[in-house]
Design an enzyme around this catalytic site. Structure first.
Site, PDB file in Angstrom:
ATOM      1  N   GLN A 146     -63.793  40.976  99.323  1.00  0.00           N
ATOM      2  CA  GLN A 146     -63.576  40.143 100.511  1.00  0.00           C
ATOM      3  C   GLN A 146     -62.174  40.360 101.073  1.00  0.00           C
ATOM      4  O   GLN A 146     -61.185  40.280 100.339  1.00  0.00           O
ATOM      5  CB  GLN A 146     -63.766  38.662 100.195  1.00  0.00           C
ATOM      6  CG  GLN A 146     -63.771  37.844 101.487  1.00  0.00           C
ATOM      7  CD  GLN A 146     -63.768  36.339 101.264  1.00  0.00           C
ATOM      8  OE1 GLN A 146     -62.809  35.797 100.736  1.00  0.00           O
ATOM      9  NE2 GLN A 146     -64.826  35.671 101.697  1.00  0.00           N
ATOM     10  N   CYS A 185     -61.740  30.682 105.832  1.00  0.00           N
ATOM     11  CA  CYS A 185     -60.669  29.930 105.176  1.00  0.00           C
ATOM     12  C   CYS A 185     -59.955  28.999 106.166  1.00  0.00           C
ATOM     13  O   CYS A 185     -59.493  29.430 107.220  1.00  0.00           O
ATOM     14  CB  CYS A 185     -59.663  30.896 104.549  1.00  0.00           C
ATOM     15  SG  CYS A 185     -58.323  30.004 103.746  1.00  0.00           S
ATOM     16  N   LYS A 196     -68.473  35.726 105.901  1.00  0.00           N
ATOM     17  CA  LYS A 196     -68.554  34.342 105.410  1.00  0.00           C
ATOM     18  C   LYS A 196     -67.747  33.478 106.376  1.00  0.00           C
ATOM     19  O   LYS A 196     -66.582  33.772 106.639  1.00  0.00           O
ATOM     20  CB  LYS A 196     -67.992  34.249 103.995  1.00  0.00           C
ATOM     21  CG  LYS A 196     -68.015  32.838 103.422  1.00  0.00           C
ATOM     22  CD  LYS A 196     -67.737  32.869 101.920  1.00  0.00           C
ATOM     23  CE  LYS A 196     -67.680  31.483 101.317  1.00  0.00           C
ATOM     24  NZ  LYS A 196     -66.432  30.766 101.650  1.00  0.00           N
ATOM     25  N   GLY A 230     -69.497  27.360  94.854  1.00  0.00           N
ATOM     26  CA  GLY A 230     -68.066  27.511  94.618  1.00  0.00           C
ATOM     27  C   GLY A 230     -67.561  26.539  93.580  1.00  0.00           C
ATOM     28  O   GLY A 230     -67.636  26.773  92.367  1.00  0.00           O
ATOM     29  N   ARG A 231     -67.080  25.376  94.057  1.00  0.00           N
ATOM     30  CA  ARG A 231     -66.358  24.452  93.179  1.00  0.00           C
ATOM     31  C   ARG A 231     -67.146  24.030  91.943  1.00  0.00           C
ATOM     32  O   ARG A 231     -66.554  23.836  90.876  1.00  0.00           O
ATOM     33  CB  ARG A 231     -65.910  23.231  93.988  1.00  0.00           C
ATOM     34  CG  ARG A 231     -64.805  23.578  94.983  1.00  0.00           C
ATOM     35  CD  ARG A 231     -64.615  22.489  96.002  1.00  0.00           C
ATOM     36  NE  ARG A 231     -65.774  22.350  96.880  1.00  0.00           N
ATOM     37  CZ  ARG A 231     -65.904  21.444  97.828  1.00  0.00           C
ATOM     38  NH1 ARG A 231     -64.950  20.567  98.017  1.00  0.00           N
ATOM     39  NH2 ARG A 231     -66.981  21.406  98.587  1.00  0.00           N
TER      40      ARG A 231
END
Ligand SMILES: Cc1cc2nc3c(=O)[nH]c(=O)nc-3n(C[C@H](O)[C@H](O)[C@H](O)COP(=O)(O)O)c2cc1C
Length: 324
Positions: free
Chosen positions: A69, A99, A138, A225-226
């Site tokens: 990425q 982001c 993304k 993710g998290r």
């Protein structure tokens, strides 16, 4: 084609800076993550061959299919970074247009690009043209509450040749607040114009929720993710449910073993001192839900010594192996 490299409904380890490094990715892969993506890498830093960025690009054979990425905001650095990343032979290049962190988005990188869609499309096309590898994106739903234009963005990204799109169901302005809105992700997926796989992302925190969202929103795959932090086991549990089985329980012995493997892998990658600090954000995940865990956690996050940490992990195993 990228589609041919992915299984049906891939479970994707969502890229996370300072989390999804090589040792953690390898563990996730073993537990059933179908697709891996590196942490985001600055195209400017790659262009200057900054060592840390070069290290972030490296992966092992067993990690395929994997994407590198990159993020950036100008043609030259994105083109060069793409060519540098290509040398590593990843399966795809993923562009981070998601982001929200000020130091990234404030410079027009990541989700900062979402208030200049023509530029986002132009830069994406530049990357697609710079490589023979598949390119994926993304991103988020849009810049802010009143500009959730992901349906239009997705069409235009597909038009310039991306091969898959991952959508986090929040806007840039939302950062990580509120709840991820998957209805708009489903709208992109259900748009008859869209032919590429659409992967959904945001707030998947259990195997049950992964299946529920798969069925409710019809996406082609999900990124988690998290909920994987200190919990790579979630991938196996989702696979269990997909196979019609009860999600496997993870024993304390397995948690301690994997946590230790993670720590030792980080030491190899980042050196002892960095590994000790970076490991700290993982312990709560590994040992979530254990009664009376706080004193152990405090010892783990205060220790500055590798052997001491390994001893604490052994003590955790001994303490919780006895039925309590
Ligand atoms: C600590 C942290 C680091 C992240 N770093 C990245 C990154 O490098 N690249 C990226 O595309 N997203 C990054 N993200 C966003 C996640 O990949 C994901 O989109 C987001 O956390 C929502 O998914 P989740 O609810 O499953 O965590 C990061 C998120 C966190 C919490």
């Amino acid at each position: 084609m990228l589609k041919d490299k992915f299984p049906d409904f891939p479970l994707i380890l969502s890229p996370m800076e300072a989390i999804t490094n090589k040792p953690f990715r390898k563990i996730c892969k073993r537990y059933g993550a179908d697709v891996l993506i590196t942490e985001f890498i600055s195209s400017d830093a790659l262009m200057r061959e900054v060592e840390q960025s070069v290290v972030k690009m490296s992966f092992e054979e067993m990690e395929h299919p994997i994407g590198i990425q990159i993020f950036g905001n100008n043609e030259d650095s994105l083109t060069l970074a793409t060519k540098i990343a290509e040398r590593e032979n990843p399966d795809f290049i993923d562009i981070n247009w998601g982001c929200p962190v000020r130091k990234i988005a404030g410079k027009g990188c990541g989700s900062g690009i979402l208030n200049d869609i023509p530029k986002m499309i132009r830069l994406t096309e530049t990357v697609v043209k710079a490589t023979n590898l598949p390119v994926t994106v993304k991103t988020r739903l849009g810049y802010s509450e009143d500009s959730k234009n992901i349906v239009e963005i997705a069409e235009r990204l597909q038009d310039v040749g991306i091969q898959a799109l991952s959508i986090h169901g929040r806007t840039r302005s939302q950062m990580y607040k509120g709840v991820a809105d998957w209805t708009l992700i489903a709208e992109v997926k259900n748009n008859p114009y869209m032919k590429i796989p659409i992967f959904g992302n945001g707030d998947i925190n259990s195997a049950e929720k992964a299946i529920e969202y798969k069925n409710r929103y019809g996406v082609d795959g999900i990124l988690i993710g998290r909920a994987t932090i200190g919990n790579p086991f979630i991938f196996r549990q989702i696979k269990d449910l997909l196979n019609g089985e009860t999600p496997s329980e993870i024993t304390i012995a397995e948690k301690v073993e994997v946590c230790k493997e993670h720590f030792e892998g980080l030491i190899e990658l980042r050196g002892e001192k960095n590994a000790i600090f970076e490991m700290r954000k993982n312990y709560s995940g590994y040992f979530k839900g254990l009664a009376d865990f706080k004193p152990f956690r405090l010892k783990l996050v205060n220790s500055l010594n590798k052997n001491e940490i390994l001893d604490i992990l052994k003590n955790i195993l001994d303490y919780y192996s006895v039925a309590r």
